[in-house]
Design an enzyme around this catalytic site. Structure first.
Site, mmCIF file in Angstrom:
data_model
loop_
_atom_site.group_PDB
_atom_site.id
_atom_site.type_symbol
_atom_site.label_atom_id
_atom_site.label_comp_id
_atom_site.label_asym_id
_atom_site.label_seq_id
_atom_site.Cartn_x
_atom_site.Cartn_y
_atom_site.Cartn_z
ATOM 1 N N GLU A 1 44.656 39.077 37.909
ATOM 2 C CA GLU A 1 44.622 37.841 38.283
ATOM 3 C C GLU A 1 44.133 37.624 40.336
ATOM 4 O O GLU A 1 43.206 37.832 40.587
ATOM 5 C CB GLU A 1 45.282 36.919 37.772
ATOM 6 C CG GLU A 1 45.520 35.478 39.144
ATOM 7 C CD GLU A 1 44.482 34.824 39.389
ATOM 8 O OE1 GLU A 1 44.658 33.572 39.700
ATOM 9 O OE2 GLU A 1 43.461 34.347 37.749
ATOM 10 N N HIS B 1 40.924 39.863 40.343
ATOM 11 C CA HIS B 1 39.841 38.539 40.787
ATOM 12 C C HIS B 1 39.790 38.064 41.992
ATOM 13 O O HIS B 1 38.900 37.783 42.419
ATOM 14 C CB HIS B 1 39.848 37.635 39.844
ATOM 15 C CG HIS B 1 39.300 36.729 39.499
ATOM 16 N ND1 HIS B 1 37.766 37.022 39.915
ATOM 17 C CD2 HIS B 1 39.102 35.128 39.164
ATOM 18 C CE1 HIS B 1 37.343 35.714 39.278
ATOM 19 N NE2 HIS B 1 37.785 34.554 39.598
#
EC number: 1.17.99.9
Length: 303
Positions: free
Chosen positions: A60, A63
């Site tokens: 996460e 990203h």
């Protein structure tokens, strides 16, 4: 920094960065890493640097970092392009769309983290980022077309191919949405075997219906692109832009179908799933290029 000589490499890097954003989003969804930073955004678990780094947090955070870097790179590209080739009709609107939809994508991603949106809203995320990617992709193609190595500027696309291409773009986008919904609804392995579970064709759950809808859309996408490809190569045999472009689109949709089938057969192998996202990203990008050429043909009709 904003010199004209930087345009080409900026375009390539920005396009690659946006590709990684697309793949990163698919990776987050496929690995269930959307909650890797809890409900904090832009912080992670309420801190700039979290105390622990499990794999979902790393995915996460990566990203988010790639998305932030891509925004900076796209801003650099659009400012430079606006300054030096803003006289080209498509550059300014594409610049606005690329930045605007990239910001919208980030806001929807943040909303998903903070407020836990439902699957049908989350599925919009990939489609919105796809529009931003395509805008950057088109800016890059325009930059390279200034060399006039292809006859795209002189190309005139007639109404039959225009209609087919518009239909192709709409159907692809619908297919993209249903594909994203499959991921978010955890329906990747629903509805049995591929292409159909012949022992039991009736869907029994929402996930089954989501998966079946996506397979139907995929079949329609493949059929429309095949028809458009045959029409294009038959009626524009001497135009390299049309011939190579629509051939590339047909190859991409074949690869898309193959990776979609393999995803099911391999119980959603992560690498295959990422290639599935990659092929649809560039297929839609190619389609937007055809639309840009078509709009130029429409303008020439009016003149």
């Amino acid at each position: 920094m904003f010199g004209k000589k930087n345009l080409k490499w900026l375009g390539v890097v920005a396009t690659l960065m946006m590709t990684f954003v697309q793949l990163g989003g698919a990776l987050v969804t496929k690995t269930g890493s959307a909650d890797g930073c809890g409900s904090s955004w832009p912080l992670c678990h309420g801190a700039l640097i979290p105390e622990f780094f499990p794999i979902d947090t790393i995915i996460e955070l990566s990203h988010r970092a790639v998305s932030a870097l891509s925004l900076l790179m796209v801003l650099w590209l659009v400012i430079t392009a606006w300054k030096h080739i803003g006289y080209i009709k498509e550059i300014k609107p594409l610049s606005i769309i690329s930045v605007g939809f990239l910001l919208l994508q980030a806001l929807i991603g943040a909303a998903a983290v903070i407020w836990q949106q439902n699957d049908y809203v989350l599925a919009l995320h990939f489609g919105i980022s796809l529009i931003s990617f395509s805008s950057v992709f088109l800016i890059t193609l325009i930059i390279f077309s200034i060399d006039q190595k292809y006859e795209a500027d002189e190309l005139y696309i007639k109404k039959p191919l225009r209609r087919l291409t518009w239909l192709m773009a709409i159907i692809i986008y619908c297919g993209v949405y249903t594909g994203a919904l499959v991921r978010h609804a955890d329906a990747s392995l629903a509805y049995g075997g591929w292409p159909l579970p012949f022992h039991d064709l009736v869907p029994h759950s929402e996930q089954d219906w989501v998966q079946l809808t996506h397979r139907i859309m995929a079949f329609i996408v493949f059929t429309i692109i095949m028809i458009t490809y045959i029409h294009a190569v038959k009626n524009y045999p001497n135009n390299r832009t049309v011939h190579y472009g629509y051939t590339a689109a047909f190859i991409l949709v074949i690869l898309q179908v193959i990776t979609g089938a393999l995803s099911i057969m391999t119980n959603v192998n992560l690498l295959i799933a990422l290639f599935h996202a990659l092929f649809i990203t560039y297929l839609f990008g190619m389609t937007t290029y055809f639309i840009m050429l078509m709009l130029r043909s429409v303008r020439s009709d009016k003149q």
